[in-house]
Design an enzyme around this catalytic site. Structure first.
Site, PDB file in Angstrom:
ATOM      1  N   HIS A 388      -4.028  -8.750   5.379  1.00  0.00           N
ATOM      2  CA  HIS A 388      -3.348  -8.300   4.044  1.00  0.00           C
ATOM      3  C   HIS A 388      -1.251  -7.899   4.356  1.00  0.00           C
ATOM      4  CE1 HIS A 388      -6.995  -8.191   1.820  1.00  0.00           C
ATOM      5  NE2 HIS A 388      -7.969  -7.671   3.651  1.00  0.00           N
ATOM      6  N   LYS A 579       2.417   1.058  -8.185  1.00  0.00           N
ATOM      7  CA  LYS A 579       1.919   0.554  -6.790  1.00  0.00           C
ATOM      8  C   LYS A 579       2.191   1.968  -5.705  1.00  0.00           C
ATOM      9  CE  LYS A 579       4.343  -3.122  -7.753  1.00  0.00           C
ATOM     10  NZ  LYS A 579       3.335  -4.671  -7.097  1.00  0.00           N
ATOM     11  N   ARG A 580       2.166   2.154  -4.235  1.00  0.00           N
ATOM     12  CA  ARG A 580       2.555   2.654  -2.958  1.00  0.00           C
ATOM     13  C   ARG A 580       4.060   2.318  -3.781  1.00  0.00           C
ATOM     14  NH1 ARG A 580      -1.010   5.116  -0.199  1.00  0.00           N
ATOM     15  NH2 ARG A 580       0.843   5.976   1.690  1.00  0.00           N
ATOM     16  N   LYS A 585       8.394  -2.683  -2.118  1.00  0.00           N
ATOM     17  CA  LYS A 585       8.141  -2.920  -3.123  1.00  0.00           C
ATOM     18  C   LYS A 585       9.614  -2.726  -4.295  1.00  0.00           C
ATOM     19  CE  LYS A 585       3.389  -1.888  -1.601  1.00  0.00           C
ATOM     20  NZ  LYS A 585       2.400  -2.863  -2.184  1.00  0.00           N
ATOM     21  N   THR A 687      -2.786  -7.369  -6.448  1.00  0.00           N
ATOM     22  CA  THR A 687      -3.341  -7.253  -7.185  1.00  0.00           C
ATOM     23  C   THR A 687      -2.933  -7.075  -8.838  1.00  0.00           C
ATOM     24  OG1 THR A 687      -3.932  -5.819  -6.041  1.00  0.00           O
ATOM     25  CG2 THR A 687      -5.257  -7.743  -5.660  1.00  0.00           C
ATOM     26  N   LYS A 691      -3.667  -7.716 -12.909  1.00  0.00           N
ATOM     27  CA  LYS A 691      -4.447  -6.690 -13.909  1.00  0.00           C
ATOM     28  C   LYS A 691      -3.625  -6.507 -15.374  1.00  0.00           C
ATOM     29  CE  LYS A 691      -6.592  -4.448 -10.351  1.00  0.00           C
ATOM     30  NZ  LYS A 691      -6.017  -3.936  -9.280  1.00  0.00           N
TER      31      LYS A 691
HETATM   32  C1  26V Z   1      -2.589  -0.607   6.910  1.00  0.00           C
HETATM   33  C2  26V Z   1      -2.823   1.303   7.301  1.00  0.00           C
HETATM   34  C3  26V Z   1      -2.130   1.420   9.147  1.00  0.00           C
HETATM   35  C4  26V Z   1      -2.359   2.208   9.873  1.00  0.00           C
HETATM   36  C5  26V Z   1      -3.848   3.346   9.589  1.00  0.00           C
HETATM   37  C6  26V Z   1      -4.233   3.288   7.758  1.00  0.00           C
HETATM   38  C7  26V Z   1      -3.592   1.479   7.072  1.00  0.00           C
HETATM   39  C8  26V Z   1      -4.057   1.592   5.690  1.00  0.00           C
HETATM   40  C9  26V Z   1      -3.645   0.353   5.613  1.00  0.00           C
HETATM   41  C10 26V Z   1      -3.351  -0.414   6.057  1.00  0.00           C
HETATM   42  C11 26V Z   1      -2.980  -2.275   5.444  1.00  0.00           C
HETATM   43  C12 26V Z   1      -1.845  -2.211   4.184  1.00  0.00           C
HETATM   44  C13 26V Z   1      -2.407  -3.674   3.884  1.00  0.00           C
HETATM   45  C14 26V Z   1      -2.211  -3.795   2.110  1.00  0.00           C
HETATM   46  O1  26V Z   1      -2.754  -2.820   1.232  1.00  0.00           O
HETATM   47  N1  26V Z   1      -1.922  -4.301   2.177  1.00  0.00           N
HETATM   48  C15 26V Z   1      -2.619  -5.516   0.635  1.00  0.00           C
HETATM   49  O2  26V Z   1      -3.390  -5.581   0.398  1.00  0.00           O
HETATM   50  C16 26V Z   1      -3.317  -6.641  -0.702  1.00  0.00           C
HETATM   51  C17 26V Z   1      -4.368  -7.181  -1.070  1.00  0.00           C
HETATM   52  O3  26V Z   1      -4.498  -8.393  -0.496  1.00  0.00           O
HETATM   53  C18 26V Z   1      -1.979  -6.855  -1.146  1.00  0.00           C
HETATM   54  O4  26V Z   1      -2.532  -7.793  -2.872  1.00  0.00           O
HETATM   55  C19 26V Z   1      -0.963  -6.870  -1.245  1.00  0.00           C
HETATM   56  O5  26V Z   1      -0.222  -7.311  -1.105  1.00  0.00           O
HETATM   57  C20 26V Z   1      -0.516  -5.878   0.145  1.00  0.00           C
HETATM   58  O6  26V Z   1       0.424  -5.536   0.881  1.00  0.00           O
END
Ligand code: 26V
Length: 843
Positions: A388, A579-580, A585, A687, A691
């Protein structure tokens, strides 16, 4: 008697409240769900009143809103419970191949309204609410969001399990039952403050604890609470327990009700009597405290994976509990381990559950006593992995010592997987030492690390990205060496979102217009929206679309006024980025655009323009200082503009605090413009972009993630694309200099000048220096490279808004082309191309 609530609440509570669902209505429904009527005797036989009386022990006439919410939710659960059991019985009897979706995050949001919608109880509820004058909104508002995720990845998992249930797939989600979800965000003096999200403070009506299905998890070390934090005691093995809590996942139409199983960590029930009798009562209890703290809180950082020991244990805990549960279910109907890949497909949502590779292998070797080759083959054929993100800092790499202390057996297995991988790579690419070290599961360095993405790719039969561009970059750049070893494993599954929550539920005015035009088939077959395409030429339909948008904007404006005391003009353009908060971004780029527009208006105080409101919302990781400074800047920008009489009534900026699924459900339907402006190549998919599109917003954005495919689907003329492409970003990197843009582009220079003049921080000298330094220094995410073309695209967009007919045509073209971005489509692709599962309808 209620002691709190508004005067209206108390007045409403004083009125006798008739039941929401009568027995007759419930019986009809139960019949419809194939469950047959269930009879109760006595006068309190309406579900809702029974729950108030017997669960809450309150007089229904005097119930507080929260009691009412729980009673309604319990009533809905009653209606679905037999169907839920029947779904599970059907799977047990037919024993089809099942999907298990493992994710550290499920960003569910609220469930009541969605469950009612999917059970098709909405008309019943509507009738009851109208007849009895209940404040339905107040009841819905009582439900806290289940914020068990950070952002896109967690929300995707929630959309996916809903689609799996709707498609009648025999599926199950596995996650963690965090006691505290994503923190709540307050804005104080423009700054983000975090508050813990104690979402389970009140009993959650949806979850069902299953103590009988508790699982033991063995660890190679012990933990002790020392000075308030967890200390590892190596060499002393210990156990903790996973207690499952099940939540219903209702498919549209209510025929299939799957399960989301969330694990809570707990210590063994028995006391350590030795410690107890030797007077160590507190440390005996501390064992319990430490076990339970494991699932206490969601990690709120989605971009840096360094130094989070507890997170590593959380990941193993999810994996160990879920694999044990999957294996138990498999063994109930099968005695031949070799058939596991024919009965179970396990999807890993990012590398977070990638320990499933050595864990499943361990079970097959040490418990099933299979040989390495067969155990490995079964493991690989059972598991599949989705990536992701390509951000290097978010790619998980866990220190080898952590494996050694916590999971010594798993480390042995990873070492052996790596040895065999080296053999393989060495044979296929003789003498290619570089490739050997890049494909290795181990990353050398001061602290040697295990590369979790490599482990997931090597240990599974499928690796996919989440949009075409992302999958291509993953395969050709990020893990190119491994992709050359296993080319057949790599694929793409472009993300999608569930139209039940994001269109039918979130936008009743638009959903009604669509259903009026083409019937309700789109709800489960979103491609049918294509039938709206020709209606762009129908003036009445265009008017209906514009009216629906105006309604949604009015609803949102009303909510903003009631909830935050803020006034916005629903006749102006609502331009949104939610978004975050992340540098890639580029919320800051959006702010630079607004500064440019602000300067134009200040320079021409008499100019009549479409009034415009810019909405932002999003959380920054608590330790991400730059992102928190961006939030402060957006708030100062809002305040400065509000205070400036030269632009009043023409321009407004609003930072909506505490972004959540529920807030997204309000703001997205109300938006005219969707900003998707990441540096090309950095947003895996996005995503929210989808929406917005299905809710009739037009997109201004870069050629990144799934936005590229959205524009392709609708045709590029209906999109406002700008900026460098991913290839251009990569090519430019080596010699990029933001100063060139400042020196050669007057608009860019003017924006930077105003920013540097301190106009937005009059009493806070220097606070935005880090932003300015970033922009004028390396500008890693190349904001200044794209600002000029962003402004050009913006001018085209506002020109179109001045032509309502043209705007409506373009919005209709967008809605009509959004069918591909239903998560039903995505899940069908996973089902046929990766999982090999087919629907298992429940009759
Ligand atoms: C990474 C980490 C690393 C440290 C601990 C906590 C944690 C939590 C989440 C993540 C990964 C985040 C990746 C993410 O959210 N990617 C998003 O995924 C969406 C669904 O596929 C996608 O639409 C977004 O573009 C993408 O940024």
């Amino acid at each position: 008697m209620p002691t709190s609530g508004t005067p209206e609440d108390r007045a409403a509570a004083a009125e006798p409240q008739p039941p929401l669902l009568t027995d007759a209505e419930r019986d009809t429904l139960l019949e419809q769900y194939g469950c047959g009527p269930v009879r109760f005797s006595g006068s309190e036989n309406a579900l809702y009143e029974r729950h108030l009386m017997f669960d809450h022990v309150v007089d229904p006439a005097a119930a507080a809103p929260r009691d009412r919410f729980e009673a309604v939710a319990r009533s809905v659960r009653d209606v679905l419970s037999q169907r839920w059991v029947r779904t599970q019985d059907t799977y047990a009897a037919r024993d089809p191949k099942r999907v298990y979706y493992l994710s550290l995050e499920f960003l569910l949001g609220r469930s009541l309204s969605d469950n009612i919608g999917n059970l098709m109880l909405a008309p019943v509820v509507r009738r009851a609410v109208a007849a009895k004058g209940v404040d339905w909104t107040a009841i819905l508002e009582q439900e806290p969001d289940a914020g068990l995720g950070n952002g896109g990845l967690g929300r995707l998992a929630a959309c996916f399990i809903e689609s799996m249930a709707t498609l009648q797939l025999p599926a199950m989600g596995y996650g963690l039952r965090y006691e505290y979800g994503m923190f709540s965000q307050d804005i104080v003096g423009g700054w983000q403050h975090e508050r813990p999200d104690n979402w389970l403070r009140r009993p959650d009506p949806w979850e069902v604890a299953r103590p009988d299905e508790m699982v033991e998890v063995r660890l190679g070390c012990s933990f002790e609470v020392r000075g308030g934090s967890l200390a590892v005691i190596p060499g002393r093995p210990s156990s903790l327990y996973g207690l499952p809590y099940d939540r219903p996942v209702v498919g549209y139409g209510g025929r299939t009700i799957n399960t989301l199983r969330l694990w809570a960590a707990t210590a063994p029930d028995e006391f350590d009597f030795h410690a107890f009798s030797s007077g160590e009562f507190v440390s005996a209890l501390a064992a319990q405290l430490s076990a339970e703290s494991l699932t206490r809180v969601l990690y709120p950082d989605d971009s840096t994976s360094a130094g989070q020991g507890l997170r590593f244990v959380q990941e193993y805990f999810l994996v160990a509990c879920s694999i044990a549960d999957i294996v138990r279910r498999f063994r109930a109907g099968n005695d031949d381990w070799h058939t596991l890949p024919d009965k179970a497909a396990i999807q890993l949502n990012d590398t977070h559950p990638a320990l499933a590779v050595p864990e499943l292998l361990r079970v097959l070797l040490d418990e099933a006593r299979l040989g390495w080759d067969e155990a490995w083959d079964i493991t690989v054929r059972t598991l599949a992995y989705t990536n992701h993100t390509l951000l290097p800092e978010a790619l998980e790499r866990w220190p080898r010592q952590w494996f050694a202390a916590l999971l010594p057996r798993h480390l042995e297995l990873v070492v052996e997987i790596d040895r065999r991988l080296r053999d393989d790579v060495g044979r296929r690419f003789p003498g290619d030492e570089g490739r050997l070290s890049r494909t290795s599961l181990f990353e050398p360095g001061q602290t040697e690390k295990v590369r979790m993405a490599n482990l997931a790719i090597v240990g599974s039969h499928s690796t996919n990205g989440v949009a075409a561009l992302h999958s291509q970059l993953l395969r050709t750049e990020t893990v190119a060496d491994l992709a050359a070893v296993f080319p057949e494993r790599f694929g793409n599954k472009t993300n999608g979102v569930t139209p039940r929550r994001w269109l039918l539920g979130a936008n009743p005015p638009l959903a009604a217009v669509i259903t009026e035009a083409i019937g309700p088939g789109w709800i489960t077959d979103l491609d049918q929206l294509a039938r709206l395409r020709p209606l762009a030429d129908d003036a009445a339909f265009r008017a209906a679309i514009l009216t629906a948008k105006r309604d949604a904007k009015q609803r949102f404006a009303d909510w903003l006024r009631d909830r935050h005391g803020m006034a916005v003009d629903p006749d102006g353009i609502f331009d949104t980025q939610v978004k975050r908060i992340h540098e890639y971004k580029r919320q800051l780029l959006n702010a630079l655009r607004i500064i440019a527009l602000y300067q134009d208006l200040r320079a021409d105080p008499g100019r009549v323009v479409q009034p415009r409101t810019f909405f932002f919302a999003g959380k920054a990781a608590p330790a991400y200082r730059f992102a928190k400074l961006v939030i402060k800047f957006l708030n100062n920008l809002a305040e400065t503009i509000d205070a400036d009489p030269l632009v009043r009534g023409r321009l407004k900026v609003v930072f909506l605090p505490d972004y959540s699924v529920s807030l997204a459900e309000r703001v997205i339907p109300a938006s005219d413009v969707s900003n998707q402006i990441s540096t090309a190549g950095y947003e895996a998919s996005g995503t929210s972009n989808m929406k917005f599109m299905m809710n009739g917003a037009l997109t201004i954005g870069t050629r990144d993630g799934a936005t590229i495919e959205m524009a392709e689907a609708a045709s590029e003329e209906t999109f406002f694309l700008f900026g460098l492409t991913a290839a251009q970003v990569a090519d430019t990197r080596g010699w990029y200099n933001p100063r060139w843009h400042i020196e050669h582009e007057p608009r860019t220079r003017a924006v930077l000048d105003l920013l540097t003049s301190g106009h937005f921080n009059r009493d806070e000298a220097g606070i935005f220096d880090p932003l300015i330094e970033s922009l004028t220094g390396s500008d890693h995410y190349m904001l200044l490279a794209d600002l000029g073309s962003y402004l050009d695209a913006d001018a085209r967009l506002t020109a179109l808004y001045a032509d309502p007919d043209g705007w409506a045509r373009t919005a209709i073209a967008n809605i009509a082309a959004s069918g591909r971005f239903s998560s039903d489509r995505t899940i069908s692709e996973y089902a046929t191309e990766i999982w090999g599962v087919t629907p298992c309808p429940v009759d």
